[in-house]
Design a protein around this motif. Structure first.
Motif, mmCIF file in Angstrom:
data_model
loop_
_atom_site.group_PDB
_atom_site.id
_atom_site.type_symbol
_atom_site.label_atom_id
_atom_site.label_comp_id
_atom_site.label_asym_id
_atom_site.label_seq_id
_atom_site.Cartn_x
_atom_site.Cartn_y
_atom_site.Cartn_z
ATOM 1 N N HIS A 189 37.988 51.757 33.638
ATOM 2 C CA HIS A 189 38.866 51.479 34.367
ATOM 3 C C HIS A 189 39.368 51.602 35.674
ATOM 4 C CE1 HIS A 189 40.812 51.326 30.270
ATOM 5 N NE2 HIS A 189 39.314 52.238 30.505
ATOM 6 N N LEU A 190 38.153 52.731 36.547
ATOM 7 C CA LEU A 190 38.242 52.720 38.083
ATOM 8 C C LEU A 190 37.543 52.143 38.429
ATOM 9 C CD1 LEU A 190 36.515 56.629 37.680
ATOM 10 C CD2 LEU A 190 39.058 55.689 38.617
ATOM 11 N N SER A 191 37.318 51.239 38.109
ATOM 12 C CA SER A 191 36.862 49.585 38.893
ATOM 13 C C SER A 191 37.824 48.840 38.910
ATOM 14 C CB SER A 191 34.875 49.083 38.142
ATOM 15 O OG SER A 191 35.018 48.108 38.806
ATOM 16 N N GLU A 192 38.210 49.185 37.965
ATOM 17 C CA GLU A 192 39.779 47.609 38.383
ATOM 18 C C GLU A 192 40.478 48.623 38.953
ATOM 19 O OE1 GLU A 192 40.324 45.125 36.437
ATOM 20 O OE2 GLU A 192 37.991 44.809 35.639
ATOM 21 N N VAL A 193 40.620 49.928 38.707
ATOM 22 C CA VAL A 193 41.530 49.944 40.072
ATOM 23 C C VAL A 193 41.314 49.802 40.916
ATOM 24 C CG1 VAL A 193 42.892 52.928 41.102
ATOM 25 C CG2 VAL A 193 42.533 52.698 38.701
ATOM 26 N N SER A 194 39.708 49.863 41.855
ATOM 27 C CA SER A 194 39.222 49.717 42.607
ATOM 28 C C SER A 194 39.758 48.634 43.690
ATOM 29 C CB SER A 194 37.603 49.619 43.038
ATOM 30 O OG SER A 194 37.086 50.008 44.613
ATOM 31 N N ARG A 195 39.203 47.319 42.315
ATOM 32 C CA ARG A 195 39.692 46.179 42.998
ATOM 33 C C ARG A 195 40.782 45.708 43.418
ATOM 34 N NH1 ARG A 195 38.031 42.726 37.715
ATOM 35 N NH2 ARG A 195 38.449 41.117 39.059
#
Length: 584
Positions: A189-195
């Motif tokens: 989920h954090l990776s999706e936020v980072s994108r």
């Protein structure tokens, strides 16, 4: 053998001019205010995790601060579990599972590199200063200590989860399963936020790109060829945990900041976390973590103190070495009294300890069997005010042994279950005491010897003088009196004589086969009214001791500890029944 820090010597640290401490798995430090108890905890913390000490930390600025300790339980198996580099740093300095270390700071405000950690070479008896990798090796043996101070910084400390705070260190102890269970999902989920918010995100929000375009038009006018992008660092799971706070909820309202509550609530939550830690760490073998607590009883009511004490006791058997400072008698059980350190201070010696009780006993009566006595006692009124149930008793044996028997029977202390054991000034006060407690809306029960059933219980109206069981018991007593040299008074009850005491007469009566059923009927009639009658005469007859003195009580407790209640107590079922009755 558990890994523990044992013999400590503290020199020139604040009030500790030359202070020696003998530590166990759970060591209370007891003494008056300003005796230097907290200084001892701070010095031990500094030994394991260096920091630069200022001039105010030096008792005499011209002399160095030295803290020396023995670490026992450094087994070969433990050494083999360490990373190879760290193992090599300490292995040759370990003898008979003991490693001796010493930290020294020569002058106030020294640089970190100037603060040396030494180890003693057992082959030469000399200190080896700062051998390569020694700090990291000690870190591997003894993880970061957890220090819970008094309440001066409680609001800030308890409301944030940071690596440098007490609560942060506590949370780190039991949040690891959360990390292991959810780190992968959370990172997704954090990776999706980072994108969407990072400067190089492939799904970056259009609004951010529009801002970049507008700003870059201005940048190009001042610095041609240069561009900028808004960037938001995505937190890791560690960042999220560190940013966590504790919110306090009451009823259905919104959570309130921890700082808005008083010290009592703040301390309660701190100690609740310690209790939870004890629950999840029970019987979990691991490296020893030092837990240093100043006055854990602060702002807690008496039975909460007992819960905290039991939690700390549990932790001391589950990978923690516990040191506390305390002003509360409730933090010191008879068992802990053996290793409690009595702290004192004077101008000549600074902070020092008196001889431990266990050591003093061995000096005076070597190899004697002794059950440690309580160091302190709380007033009965204090216990009553915080109790939910009161147990009245007249006998010294009950006062000494009932708490012990209670825990043996149900694995809980009387305090944990909020029972206050209160000594009456005499059995004649039983009715009055029960009435007073009833007026206070405090449930109460009384424990009495058999003679009360035929005297005070009749006088107080709990049983009638002409009730069938009373008449039958007295009739049987008259029949067996001559053969047993029992002297009777004018109302047909035993009295003291040269041949038989009144107490012995009631024991003879209690063991008579004809009288037993009637005594049991009397017992049940009184039990229904909140009074327990010892059917064998007194508690001593039920547990099989012949006298009412410290020696007999100590020997009985020693036998139970070694052999169990059933093997040590002739009528252990009556004890189990009593405890069950008290709990219901």
């Amino acid at each position: 053998m558990a890994l523990n820090i044992t013999n400590i010597t503290i020199k020139n640290y604040k009030s500790c001019i030359n202070t020696s401490l003998q530590l166990s798995g759970f060591t209370p430090l007891v003494g008056y205010n300003n005796a230097g108890k907290s200084n001892c905890l701070s010095a031990l913390q500094w030994l394991l995790r260096k920091s630069s000490l200022s001039e105010k930390d030096f008792n005499e600025p011209a002399n160095p601060i030295e803290v020396e300790a023995e670490i026992k339980g450094v087994s070969q198996a433990l050494l083999d579990s360490m990373p190879e580099k760290q193992k090599k740093s300490v292995e040759k300095y370990v003898e008979n599972d003991v490693l001796s270390i010493k930290r020294v700071q020569l002058v106030p405000a020294a640089k970190a590199a100037e603060i040396k950690l030494s180890v003693k070479d057992p082959a030469t008896g000399q200190w080896v200063v700062n051998p390569t990798g020694i700090d990291n090796a000690i870190n591997a043996l003894l993880p970061e200590p957890i220090r819970i101070g008094a309440m001066e910084n409680a609001a800030e400390d308890a409301s944030k989860s940071k690596n440098t705070t007490t609560i942060g260190k506590l949370l780190a102890q039991f949040l690891e399963p959360v990390r292991q269970a959810h780190e992968q999902d959370l990172n997704t989920h954090l990776s999706e936020v980072s994108r969407r918010i990072s400067s190089d995100g492939d799904l970056r929000f259009g609004e951010l790109s529009n801002i970049d375009t507008t700003v870059n038009a201005k940048v190009a006018e001042l610095f041609p060829g240069m561009t900028v992008k808004l960037h938001f660092e995505t937190p890791t799971i560690d960042d999220l945990i560190k940013a966590g706070t504790l919110k306090v909820f009451e009823g259905q309202g919104d959570g309130r900041d921890f700082a808005s509550y008083g010290h009592g609530a703040q301390r309660s939550i701190q100690m609740a976390l310690v209790q939870y830690l004890a629950e999840i760490k029970r019987n979990v073998p691991e490296l020893t973590t030092l837990l240093l607590i100043d006055e854990p009883e602060l702002y807690l009511h008496p039975f909460a103190i007992e819960q905290v004490r039991e939690a700390l006791s549990s932790l001391s058997n589950s990978g923690y070495q516990v040191l506390i400072t305390t002003h509360s008698a409730q933090m010191v059980t008879p068992e802990l009294a053996e290793t409690t350190l009595l702290m004192r201070k004077n101008d000549q010696q600074g902070t020092y300890t008196r001889l431990r009780l266990s050591d003093a006993i061995q000096q005076v009566v070597p190899n004697s069997v002794h059950q440690m006595e309580q160091l302190f006692s709380l007033s009965h009124s204090t216990q009553v005010l915080f109790a939910e149930n009161v147990v009245l008793t007249e006998g010294k044996t009950e006062l000494r042994l009932l708490p012990f028997l209670y825990k043996q029977a149900c694995s809980k202390t009387m305090g944990q279950e909020k029972h206050a054991l209160v000594a009456q000034s005499g059995v004649n006060d039983t009715k009055k005491s029960l009435e007073i407690l009833a007026a206070m809306d405090l449930p109460a029960k009384a424990i009495c010897d058999l003679d009360y059933g035929l005297t005070g219980a009749i006088r107080d109206g709990f049983v009638g003088a002409t009730s069938p069981e009373v008449v039958a018991i007295k009739s049987r007593l008259a029949q067996i009196a001559p053969a047993n040299n029992i002297a009777l008074n004018g109302v047909g009850l035993p009295k003291k004589s040269d041949h038989c005491t009144a107490a012995r007469a009631f024991e003879i009566l209690a063991n008579d086969a004809v009288a037993k059923p009637q005594i049991l009927t009397l017992h049940n009639a009184l039990k229904a009214q909140g009074i327990w009658l010892w059917t064998l005469g007194s508690i001593e007859a039920h547990i099989g001791i012949q006298s009412k003195d410290e020696s007999a009580w100590a020997l009985f407790k020693s036998n139970v500890n070694q052999n169990g209640l059933a093997a040590s107590c002739p009528d252990h079922q009556s004890i189990l029944d009593l405890v069950e009755w008290l709990r219901n």
